[in-house]
Write a protein that holds these residues in place. Structure first.
Motif, PDB file in Angstrom:
ATOM      1  N   ILE A   1       0.197   4.284   8.934  1.00 29.36           N
ATOM      2  CA  ILE A   1       0.672   3.136   8.353  1.00 29.36           C
ATOM      3  C   ILE A   1      -0.240   1.719   8.256  1.00 29.36           C
ATOM      4  N   ILE A   2      -0.958   1.391   9.330  1.00 29.48           N
ATOM      5  CA  ILE A   2      -1.455   0.218   9.357  1.00 29.48           C
ATOM      6  C   ILE A   2      -3.115   0.287   8.849  1.00 29.48           C
ATOM      7  N   ASP A   3      -3.558   1.727   9.055  1.00 28.40           N
ATOM      8  CA  ASP A   3      -4.940   1.865   8.567  1.00 28.40           C
ATOM      9  C   ASP A   3      -5.404   1.618   6.998  1.00 28.40           C
ATOM     10  N   PRO A   4      -4.600   2.056   6.161  1.00 30.75           N
ATOM     11  CA  PRO A   4      -4.866   1.763   4.743  1.00 30.75           C
ATOM     12  C   PRO A   4      -4.770   0.466   4.305  1.00 30.75           C
ATOM     13  N   ILE A   5      -4.212  -0.487   5.092  1.00 33.23           N
ATOM     14  CA  ILE A   5      -3.908  -1.733   4.870  1.00 33.23           C
ATOM     15  C   ILE A   5      -5.211  -2.744   5.531  1.00 33.23           C
ATOM     16  N   LYS A   6      -5.646  -2.170   6.559  1.00 41.16           N
ATOM     17  CA  LYS A   6      -6.726  -2.890   7.104  1.00 41.16           C
ATOM     18  C   LYS A   6      -7.861  -2.512   6.183  1.00 41.16           C
ATOM     19  N   ALA A   7      -8.038  -1.378   5.372  1.00 45.48           N
ATOM     20  CA  ALA A   7      -8.999  -0.931   4.340  1.00 45.48           C
ATOM     21  C   ALA A   7      -9.326  -1.794   3.084  1.00 45.48           C
TER      22      ALA A   7
ATOM     23  N   PHE B   1      -9.068  -8.057   3.787  1.00 46.01           N
ATOM     24  CA  PHE B   1      -8.062  -7.885   4.574  1.00 46.01           C
ATOM     25  C   PHE B   1      -7.865  -9.092   5.602  1.00 46.01           C
ATOM     26  N   SER B   2      -6.703  -9.482   5.721  1.00 48.01           N
ATOM     27  CA  SER B   2      -6.090 -10.375   6.777  1.00 48.01           C
ATOM     28  C   SER B   2      -5.059  -9.947   7.571  1.00 48.01           C
ATOM     29  N   GLU B   3      -4.911 -10.444   8.862  1.00 46.60           N
ATOM     30  CA  GLU B   3      -3.834  -9.927   9.767  1.00 46.60           C
ATOM     31  C   GLU B   3      -2.431 -10.205   9.263  1.00 46.60           C
ATOM     32  N   LYS B   4      -2.251 -11.274   8.269  1.00 50.52           N
ATOM     33  CA  LYS B   4      -0.936 -11.507   7.851  1.00 50.52           C
ATOM     34  C   LYS B   4      -0.538 -10.266   7.010  1.00 50.52           C
ATOM     35  N   MET B   5      -1.406  -9.411   6.677  1.00 52.69           N
ATOM     36  CA  MET B   5      -0.918  -8.348   5.684  1.00 52.69           C
ATOM     37  C   MET B   5      -0.294  -7.137   6.328  1.00 52.69           C
ATOM     38  N   LEU B   6      -0.312  -7.286   7.471  1.00 49.72           N
ATOM     39  CA  LEU B   6       0.067  -6.073   8.640  1.00 49.72           C
ATOM     40  C   LEU B   6       1.634  -6.254   8.540  1.00 49.72           C
ATOM     41  N   PRO B   7       2.256  -4.830   8.700  1.00 54.13           N
ATOM     42  CA  PRO B   7       3.543  -5.150   8.600  1.00 54.13           C
ATOM     43  C   PRO B   7       4.291  -5.285  10.082  1.00 54.13           C
ATOM     44  N   LYS B   8       5.557  -5.501  10.270  1.00 54.78           N
ATOM     45  CA  LYS B   8       6.011  -6.265  11.563  1.00 54.78           C
ATOM     46  C   LYS B   8       7.038  -5.109  11.701  1.00 54.78           C
ATOM     47  N   PHE B   9       7.225  -4.654  13.148  1.00 54.84           N
ATOM     48  CA  PHE B   9       8.110  -3.501  13.641  1.00 54.84           C
ATOM     49  C   PHE B   9       8.850  -3.823  14.603  1.00 54.84           C
ATOM     50  N   PHE B  10      10.244  -3.498  14.300  1.00 56.46           N
ATOM     51  CA  PHE B  10      11.387  -3.971  15.077  1.00 56.46           C
ATOM     52  C   PHE B  10      12.379  -2.948  15.617  1.00 56.46           C
ATOM     53  N   SER B  11      12.519  -2.820  16.903  1.00 58.85           N
ATOM     54  CA  SER B  11      13.637  -1.884  17.120  1.00 58.85           C
ATOM     55  C   SER B  11      14.635  -2.353  18.393  1.00 58.85           C
ATOM     56  N   ASP B  12      15.918  -1.811  18.298  1.00 56.45           N
ATOM     57  CA  ASP B  12      16.916  -2.336  19.392  1.00 56.45           C
ATOM     58  C   ASP B  12      17.756  -0.921  19.510  1.00 56.45           C
ATOM     59  N   ARG B  13      18.921  -1.271  20.011  1.00 51.67           N
ATOM     60  CA  ARG B  13      19.757  -0.129  20.522  1.00 51.67           C
ATOM     61  C   ARG B  13      20.051   0.855  19.224  1.00 51.67           C
ATOM     62  N   ALA B  14      20.209   0.120  18.179  1.00 45.44           N
ATOM     63  CA  ALA B  14      20.882   0.745  17.057  1.00 45.44           C
ATOM     64  C   ALA B  14      20.032   1.050  15.899  1.00 45.44           C
TER      65      ALA B  14
ATOM     66  N   MET C   1       0.898  -1.035  -0.156  1.00 44.88           N
ATOM     67  CA  MET C   1      -0.103   0.096  -0.174  1.00 44.88           C
ATOM     68  C   MET C   1       0.874   1.298   0.089  1.00 44.88           C
ATOM     69  N   GLU C   2       0.788   2.082  -0.966  1.00 42.52           N
ATOM     70  CA  GLU C   2       1.763   3.208  -1.298  1.00 42.52           C
ATOM     71  C   GLU C   2       1.417   4.204  -0.026  1.00 42.52           C
ATOM     72  N   ARG C   3       0.447   4.412   0.615  1.00 42.23           N
ATOM     73  CA  ARG C   3       0.058   5.383   1.667  1.00 42.23           C
ATOM     74  C   ARG C   3       0.907   4.985   2.630  1.00 42.23           C
ATOM     75  N   SER C   4       0.745   3.637   3.016  1.00 47.63           N
ATOM     76  CA  SER C   4       1.562   3.136   4.083  1.00 47.63           C
ATOM     77  C   SER C   4       3.148   3.123   4.053  1.00 47.63           C
ATOM     78  N   VAL C   5       3.447   2.865   2.928  1.00 45.87           N
ATOM     79  CA  VAL C   5       5.037   2.820   2.462  1.00 45.87           C
ATOM     80  C   VAL C   5       5.510   4.314   2.596  1.00 45.87           C
ATOM     81  N   MET C   6       4.853   5.271   2.223  1.00 44.12           N
ATOM     82  CA  MET C   6       4.954   6.636   2.184  1.00 44.12           C
ATOM     83  C   MET C   6       5.270   7.037   3.473  1.00 44.12           C
ATOM     84  N   GLU C   7       4.331   6.625   4.413  1.00 42.12           N
ATOM     85  CA  GLU C   7       4.275   7.228   5.935  1.00 42.12           C
ATOM     86  C   GLU C   7       5.686   6.687   6.438  1.00 42.12           C
ATOM     87  N   ALA C   8       5.855   5.276   6.284  1.00 41.05           N
ATOM     88  CA  ALA C   8       7.029   4.736   6.795  1.00 41.05           C
ATOM     89  C   ALA C   8       8.495   5.205   6.291  1.00 41.05           C
TER      90      ALA C   8
END
Length: 366
Positions: free
Chosen positions: A244-250, A254-267, A160-167
Motif C-alpha cells: 500500500i505505501i511503497d508505490p506512493i513512496k516511489a 514524494f512527501s510524507e503527507k502523501m501517505l495514507p492514514k490507518f485507523f481501527s477500533d472494535r468494529a 496510486m492505483e496499485r495502493s488503492v487496489m491492495e487496500a
C-alpha cells in the motif's frame, strides 16, 4: 458474573471489554479451529454459477479452471454443499453483507453542496465482481495531472492505483463477515478517498498505535485469501502494508503527507488516502500543470512507447476483465482510438459477450 449469568470478555488494546454477540460467534469459531469462510453454508453448488471466478482464473493463469479446484480450494465440500467462501465467490452471492457502497461526494463532506453525491453505486455479486467494479468506480472518479520536465512528461495521480487496489482487496479478503448489516464503503471526497471495512484488527490490536511497516499478516478468512492468491489479487506470503505505501513512496517528489492514514477500533478498519495532486500542488505552487484529458491526447506514439502500451493494456484486461476501452483510455492518458487500435493488433486479447455484461480474456500467444 451477574445473577448467575456468565460474561465473556475480549481484549481490545489494553482494555478487557464484554464480548458482544458477534464476538461470541468469532470465539466459538476459534475454539473449533475454523473460520467463517471455511464453514458450510446452506446452499448447494449446483444452484450457483462461477463465471467471473473462472474467467479471472483463466486470465491470470492462462489455463482453464478445473472443476476439481472447487473442492481443493475449499469452496465446496464432499457432499456438494458450498462453504461460505464458495458462496462469496458465486456470481449471484445472496449474502446481504457482501456488498460495496461507493460514493463520490460533492466537496469535502457528505453534505458538501446542493448535490450531495456526484456519483454513487451499490455493488453486489461475488467477490471478483465486487473487486473489479469497485476499482472501475474509483478509476472513473479519479484524475491525473501532468507537468513537463526538460526531457520527459511526469504524471501524478490523485490516488496510486496499485495502493488503492491492495487496500480494496484487503477490505474484501479480511473483513469480518459475521457482522451483519454492515458493508464495505468507499467514499471519495475532493481531498481524500476513504475505504471502510467492517471488523477490528485480529486479536484486538489498534493499528494507529503500531508500526505500519512491521505488521504481521494474519488472515481472518484464510480460504478467501488463498483463492485471491490463485487469482493474482494478493500474495500467499502476505506482504503487510508495504504494497500500500511503497508505490506512493516511489512517486516523484514524494512527501510524507502523501501517505495514507490507518485507523481501527472494535468494529472497523479504515484507510484514508489523501489526494496526492492537492498535496503536490500545495508544495509546488508555481509549477505549470495540466490534467490528463483522454479524448484530447495525441494519437501517436513511438515504437518503444507503443510496445509499453501493449503490455500495459494486456496487464489491465487480465487484472480487470470488465474494464471498458473508455476506462483504459482514461487511465493511460491515451485517446480512445489509440487504445482500440492497439487492441486490434493483439489477437490474443478477445472480448467475450457484448456490452457491459461481457468481459476480456487473454489467451496464450501463438
Amino acid at each position: 458474573m451477574d445473577d448467575g449469568a456468565l460474561e465473556t470478555f475480549v481484549r481490545i488494546d489494553n482494555e478487557s471489554v464484554i464480548a458482544g454477540a458477534t464476538e461470541h460467534k468469532r470465539l466459538m469459531l476459534q475454539g473449533r479451529n475454523t473460520s467463517f469462510d471455511a464453514r458450510p453454508s446452506d446452499e448447494m453448488f449446483e444452484d450457483y454459477a462461477f463465471s467471473k471466478l473462472r474467467s479471472r482464473y483463466y486470465a491470470w493463469n492462462g489455463s482453464s479452471f478445473d472443476n476439481k479446484f472447487y473442492r481443493s480450494f475449499g469452496l465446496v465440500d464432499k457432499d456438494g454443499i458450498l462453504t461460505n467462501a464458495g458462496l462469496l465467490m458465486a456470481d449471484e452471492c445472496p449474502l446481504r453483507q457482501n456488498r460495496v457502497f461507493c460514493t463520490r461526494w460533492n466537496g469535502k463532506t457528505k453534505a458538501g453542496g446542493t448535490i450531495d453525491a456526484l456519483d454513487s453505486t451499490e455493488i453486489t455479486g461475488g467477490l471478483v465482481t465486487l473487486l473489479e467494479d469497485t476499482m472501475s468506480f474509483i478509476r472513473r472518479n479519479s484524475r491525473k495531472m501532468w507537468y513537463k520536465e526538460p526531457m520527459q512528461r511526469i504524471e501524478i495521480p490523485e490516488y496510486m492505483e496499485r495502493s488503492v487496489m491492495e487496500a480494496v482487496t484487503n477490505s474484501l479478503a479480511h473483513r469480518d463477515y459475521l457482522i451483519l448489516g454492515s458493508e464495505v464503503h468507499v467514499d471519495m471526497y475532493d481531498d481524500r478517498l476513504v475505504i471502510y471495512s467492517p471488523g477490528s484488527m485480529p486479536e484486538g490490536r489498534i493499528i494507529q498505535e503500531m508500526n505500519i511497516e512491521d505488521i504481521p499478516a494474519i488472515r481472518r478468512n484464510p480460504v478467501i485469501a488463498d483463492i485471491f492468491a490463485q487469482l493474482g489479487f494478493m500474495e500467499r506470503k502476505g506482504s503487510g502494508m508495504g504494497k500500500i505505501i511503497d508505490p506512493i513512496k516511489a512517486l516523484p517528489n514524494f512527501s510524507e503527507k502523501m501517505l495514507p492514514k490507518f485507523f481501527s477500533d472494535r468494529a472497523q478498519f479504515t484507510i484514508t488516502f489523501p489526494n496526492i495532486i492537492d498535496i503536490w500542488e500545495e508544495e509546488h505552487p508555481n509549477m505549470e500543470t495540466h490534467y490528463v484529458e483522454s479524448d484530447t491526447q495525441d494519437d501517436t506514439e513511438g515504437g518503444t512507447q507503443g510496445d509499453d502500451l501493449d503490455k500495459w493494456i494486456e496487464q489491465q484486461v487480465a487484472i480487470y476483465p470488465t474494464i471498458t476501452t473508455e476506462e483504459l483510455a482514461s487511465s493511460s492518458g491515451k485517446g480512445l482510438r489509440t487504445i482500440k487500435r492497439h487492441i486490434a493488433k493483439m489477437p490474443h486479447i478477445v472480448y467475450v459477450g457484448s456490452g457491459y455484461s461481457g468481459h476480456w480474456e487473454v489467451k496464450k500467444k501463438k
